[in-house]
Design an enzyme around this catalytic site. Structure first.
Site, short mmCIF file in Angstrom:
data_model
loop_
_atom_site.label_atom_id
_atom_site.label_comp_id
_atom_site.label_asym_id
_atom_site.label_seq_id
_atom_site.Cartn_x
_atom_site.Cartn_y
_atom_site.Cartn_z
N ASP A 35 -11.15 2.45 4.15
CA ASP A 35 -11.98 0.93 4.25
C ASP A 35 -13.44 0.55 4.21
O ASP A 35 -14.07 -0.10 3.45
CB ASP A 35 -11.36 0.34 5.61
CG ASP A 35 -10.21 -0.53 5.09
OD1 ASP A 35 -10.00 -0.82 4.11
OD2 ASP A 35 -9.08 -0.74 6.08
N LYS A 37 1.06 -1.67 0.02
CA LYS A 37 0.45 -0.10 -0.25
C LYS A 37 1.15 1.20 -0.17
O LYS A 37 1.12 2.39 -0.74
CB LYS A 37 -0.74 -0.55 1.47
CG LYS A 37 -1.87 -0.97 1.00
CD LYS A 37 -2.89 -1.36 2.59
CE LYS A 37 -4.18 -1.84 2.16
NZ LYS A 37 -4.02 -2.67 3.93
N GLN A 52 -4.70 -1.76 10.29
CA GLN A 52 -4.77 -2.77 8.94
C GLN A 52 -5.19 -4.15 10.16
O GLN A 52 -4.99 -4.02 11.23
CB GLN A 52 -3.40 -3.37 9.19
CG GLN A 52 -2.95 -4.03 8.37
CD GLN A 52 -3.51 -4.32 6.60
OE1 GLN A 52 -3.49 -3.49 6.02
NE2 GLN A 52 -4.58 -5.67 6.63
#
Length: 296
Positions: free
Chosen positions: A121, A54, A98
């Site tokens: 997200d 990422k 994460q």
């Protein structure tokens, strides 16, 4: 094999290129650089790989990349304090924590502490509610990537019969909402669905996101249907480790009109859509038009 292969790797590269073009415009015309902050708690090997990837791709498209790597014993209070700091940092437009988190941390509490406008997200309860009611939201990356590929392949999805196999909050449920938003007739199927093969056989679009290796055989697929395989399962075959999806690729590809492979299908789209969501969040934060084609 008769099915067209939907190349997620190539499509993700196209999306990242579009993101890079929008980032360049934001910098040149408005003096704004979209910023993405990723928070990693602990040393889970798979999470470390994801975070590195990422960060690398964020920089490649010209965005600001910030990584916070925290010790596995980090307290909930300290993690929430960091998120609060990022919420109030005007140079950060997207925040991603994460998952999974270490067991002593409450994932729901942590995710819902993120400013919904920076929740790239799309997991915050406010974004879940907005998506479910057809309002503007941040959309979870994997379902968004699936939707983009379906739109690219079909053009209009209006009136198509879609079956989503799997009811997770991360993929199944938001995928169904997105397909409804594009005027599909949608069924959410799962492990307790009666006559599951017959339910799947009527679908023009099958999205398999159940987490069971090669669960869906070709004789469940309607001839000419589009199959989007979200599953990534590591199995041992012939003494070797292999990645397979939730559908049996060989038999489904003989029947389907189009299918995503595993690997190289949905997976690459997830990070591409994370970058797209960050640009979208940046544009919204600054009252600028959203980039076309990069959101639902």
């Amino acid at each position: 094999m008769s099915a067209q292969i939907i190349d997620g790797k190539a499509f993700a590269a196209k999306v990242r290129s579009q993101v890079g073009e929008h980032v360049a415009v934001l910098k040149d015309k408005h003096g704004i650089t979209p910023g993405l902050a990723v928070v990693l708690v602990g040393e889970d090997p798979a999470s470390q790989v994801y975070v590195r990837s990422k960060g690398k791709m964020t920089v490649e498209v010209g965005m600001k990349s910030v990584e916070h790597k925290l010790d596995v014993e980090t307290s909930e209070a300290d993690l929430l304090a960091l998120i609060d700091q990022l919420n109030n940092d005007a140079s950060i437009h997207g925040i991603l924590v994460q998952l999974p988190l270490p067991g002593h941390l409450d994932e729901d509490l942590v995710i819902n502490s993120i400013n919904p406008a920076k929740d790239v997200d799309g997991f915050h309860i406010s974004n879940v509610g907005l998506l479910g009611t057809g309002q503007k939201s941040m959309v979870p990356c994997t379902p968004l990537g699936c939707l983009m590929m379906l739109r690219e392949h079909h053009g209009s999805l209006s009136g198509l019969d879609a079956v989503v196999i799997g009811r997770s909050n991360i993929v199944g449920k938001p995928m169904a909402q997105l397909l409804l938003g594009d005027s599909c007739t949608v069924t959410i199927a799962h492990s307790r669905t009666k006559d599951l093969p017959d339910v799947v056989r009527r679908a023009d679009i099958v999205v398999a996101a159940v987490g069971r290796p090669e669960m869906v055989p070709g004789d469940w697929i309607k001839k000419g249907a589009t199959v989007i395989d979200v599953g990534i399962n590591r199995i041992e075959r012939d003494g070797k480790n292999k990645l397979v999806g939730d559908v049996d690729f060989a038999s489904c590809a003989d029947v389907a009109g189009a299918i995503t492979p595993v690997p190289g299908g949905v997976g690459p789209m997830t990070i591409a859509c994370l970058l797209a969501n960050t640009v979208t969040a940046c544009c919204r934060a600054n009252g600028l038009p959203e980039p076309e084609g990069l959101t639902a």
